[in-house]
Design a protein around this motif. Sequence first.
Motif, short mmCIF file in Angstrom:
data_model
loop_
_atom_site.label_atom_id
_atom_site.label_comp_id
_atom_site.label_asym_id
_atom_site.label_seq_id
_atom_site.Cartn_x
_atom_site.Cartn_y
_atom_site.Cartn_z
N ARG A 1 0.82 -1.22 0.00
CA ARG A 1 0.00 0.00 0.00
C ARG A 1 0.85 1.27 0.00
NH1 ARG A 1 -3.19 3.02 4.57
NH2 ARG A 1 -1.79 4.60 3.79
N HIS A 2 0.40 2.25 -0.70
CA HIS A 2 1.15 3.50 -0.81
C HIS A 2 1.06 4.36 0.45
CE1 HIS A 2 -0.32 2.11 -4.66
NE2 HIS A 2 0.62 2.79 -5.28
N VAL A 3 1.98 5.30 0.53
CA VAL A 3 1.93 6.33 1.58
C VAL A 3 2.39 7.65 0.95
CG1 VAL A 3 4.24 5.67 2.40
CG2 VAL A 3 2.78 7.02 3.86
N ALA B 1 1.78 8.67 -15.13
CA ALA B 1 2.59 7.46 -15.31
C ALA B 1 1.81 6.19 -15.02
CB ALA B 1 3.81 7.51 -14.39
N CYS B 2 0.73 6.30 -14.29
CA CYS B 2 0.01 5.10 -13.83
C CYS B 2 -0.66 4.35 -14.99
CB CYS B 2 -1.05 5.51 -12.81
SG CYS B 2 -2.05 4.11 -12.26
N PRO B 3 -0.23 3.12 -15.26
CA PRO B 3 -0.81 2.38 -16.39
C PRO B 3 -2.25 1.95 -16.14
CG PRO B 3 0.73 0.98 -15.19
CD PRO B 3 0.81 2.34 -14.56
N LYS C 1 -4.42 3.83 -14.55
CA LYS C 1 -5.24 5.06 -14.45
C LYS C 1 -6.06 5.07 -13.15
CE LYS C 1 -3.88 6.60 -18.41
NZ LYS C 1 -2.51 6.95 -18.19
N CYS C 2 -5.39 4.75 -12.06
CA CYS C 2 -6.15 4.68 -10.81
C CYS C 2 -5.81 5.79 -9.83
CB CYS C 2 -5.98 3.31 -10.17
SG CYS C 2 -4.29 2.90 -9.74
N ILE C 3 -4.98 6.76 -10.27
CA ILE C 3 -4.65 7.87 -9.37
C ILE C 3 -5.38 9.12 -9.83
CG2 ILE C 3 -2.81 9.33 -8.43
CD1 ILE C 3 -0.84 7.14 -8.91
N ARG D 1 -8.02 -1.05 -8.72
CA ARG D 1 -7.46 -1.05 -10.07
C ARG D 1 -5.94 -1.12 -10.06
NH1 ARG D 1 -10.36 3.22 -13.93
NH2 ARG D 1 -8.99 2.12 -15.34
N CYS D 2 -5.34 -0.76 -8.95
CA CYS D 2 -3.88 -0.69 -8.86
C CYS D 2 -3.25 -2.06 -9.12
CB CYS D 2 -3.49 -0.18 -7.48
SG CYS D 2 -1.71 -0.12 -7.20
N ILE D 3 -2.16 -2.06 -9.88
CA ILE D 3 -1.44 -3.32 -10.13
C ILE D 3 -0.10 -3.34 -9.38
CG2 ILE D 3 -2.53 -3.81 -12.35
CD1 ILE D 3 -0.03 -2.60 -13.70
N PHE D 4 0.10 -2.37 -8.51
CA PHE D 4 1.27 -2.31 -7.63
C PHE D 4 2.60 -2.41 -8.40
CE2 PHE D 4 -2.39 -3.38 -5.19
CZ PHE D 4 -2.29 -2.51 -4.11
N CYS D 5 2.63 -1.70 -9.51
CA CYS D 5 3.83 -1.71 -10.34
C CYS D 5 4.89 -0.76 -9.82
CB CYS D 5 3.47 -1.35 -11.78
SG CYS D 5 2.76 0.31 -11.92
N GLY D 6 4.49 0.27 -9.08
CA GLY D 6 5.46 1.23 -8.53
C GLY D 6 5.85 2.33 -9.50
N LEU D 7 5.20 2.42 -10.65
CA LEU D 7 5.58 3.47 -11.61
C LEU D 7 5.25 4.87 -11.07
CD1 LEU D 7 4.67 1.89 -15.06
CD2 LEU D 7 6.92 2.28 -14.08
N CYS D 8 4.23 4.97 -10.24
CA CYS D 8 3.91 6.27 -9.62
C CYS D 8 5.07 6.72 -8.75
CB CYS D 8 2.63 6.17 -8.80
SG CYS D 8 2.58 4.77 -7.67
N VAL D 9 5.69 5.78 -8.05
CA VAL D 9 6.82 6.08 -7.18
C VAL D 9 8.01 6.55 -8.02
CG1 VAL D 9 8.38 5.08 -5.47
CG2 VAL D 9 6.00 4.37 -5.53
S1 SF4 Z 1 1.51 1.17 -8.27
FE1 SF4 Z 1 1.23 1.30 -10.52
S2 SF4 Z 1 -0.93 0.87 -10.83
FE2 SF4 Z 1 -0.69 1.34 -8.66
S3 SF4 Z 1 -1.11 3.52 -8.46
FE3 SF4 Z 1 1.10 3.32 -8.77
S4 SF4 Z 1 1.43 3.48 -10.99
FE4 SF4 Z 1 -0.76 3.08 -10.65
#
Ligand code: SF4
Length: 213
Positions: free
Chosen positions: A46-48, A68-70, A72-74, A103-111
């Motif tokens: 989970r994000h913080v 960046a979110c693939p 589109k959940c942000i 919807r998040c796929i926990f890819c970390g691209l947002c980070v």
């Molecule tokens: S982890 Fe990936 S899918 Fe989840 S919010 Fe971040 S960019 Fe989007």
Amino acid sequence: MGVVKDLLKGLAVTGRTMIGTISGRELVTRPYPEVKREKPQRFHGRHVLNRYPDGMEKCIGCELCAGACPAKCIYVRGADNDPENPVSPGERYGYVYEINMLRCIFCGLCVEACPTEAITMTHLFEMSTTNREDGIYTKEELLMRPDGTVPHMFPDDPLADLDELQTADGWVRATAPGGRAAYEGVQMWQGTPGSADWSPEPSQEERDRRSGE
Ligand code: SF4
Ligand code: SF4
């Protein structure tokens, strides 16, 4: 023929599991949730939304994470800071911030996309809910408290694992400058308040040494 073979394979798994349960053999799922497996440092949970040590919010509402979110959940909406009472050190801050965890796929691209290290990921993965609304995390749940702790969506849940929320992932370690040896063991991100573990990841040499002990 293939169906029968698959059926027999499935029954074999069931049989092995039943025998294992009866004989007390250690199965991965048996001690859970009281006992959890250790997660790798770079586990994406989970994000913080982080703060600077002085309590200012790191998010500047730039929306790069959303772009960046693939999945589109942000959803981010920035607003201008009041110069007399700024929320973040920038001109703007994240006025609205939401992540749809369903919807998040926990890819970390947002980070990766965030220019201020405002968004990082913790080790918490248990986020099941009984309604869809609770799958949408708002700024209230995502933003670290001024004392550095991270709010849990369901703090009253007896199984809520608050420790996992205080464990930060090691994303910067995976993307540190080209793996240059000069940066080995060097902390590559700004200090964050709270109990999150920001210590540098051990070098490959150190890991090899430890695993040989
Ligand atoms: S982890 Fe990936 S899918 Fe989840 S919010 Fe971040 S960019 Fe989007
Ligand atoms: S979390 Fe980072 S990338 Fe996303 S809006 Fe805030 S500052 Fe920009």
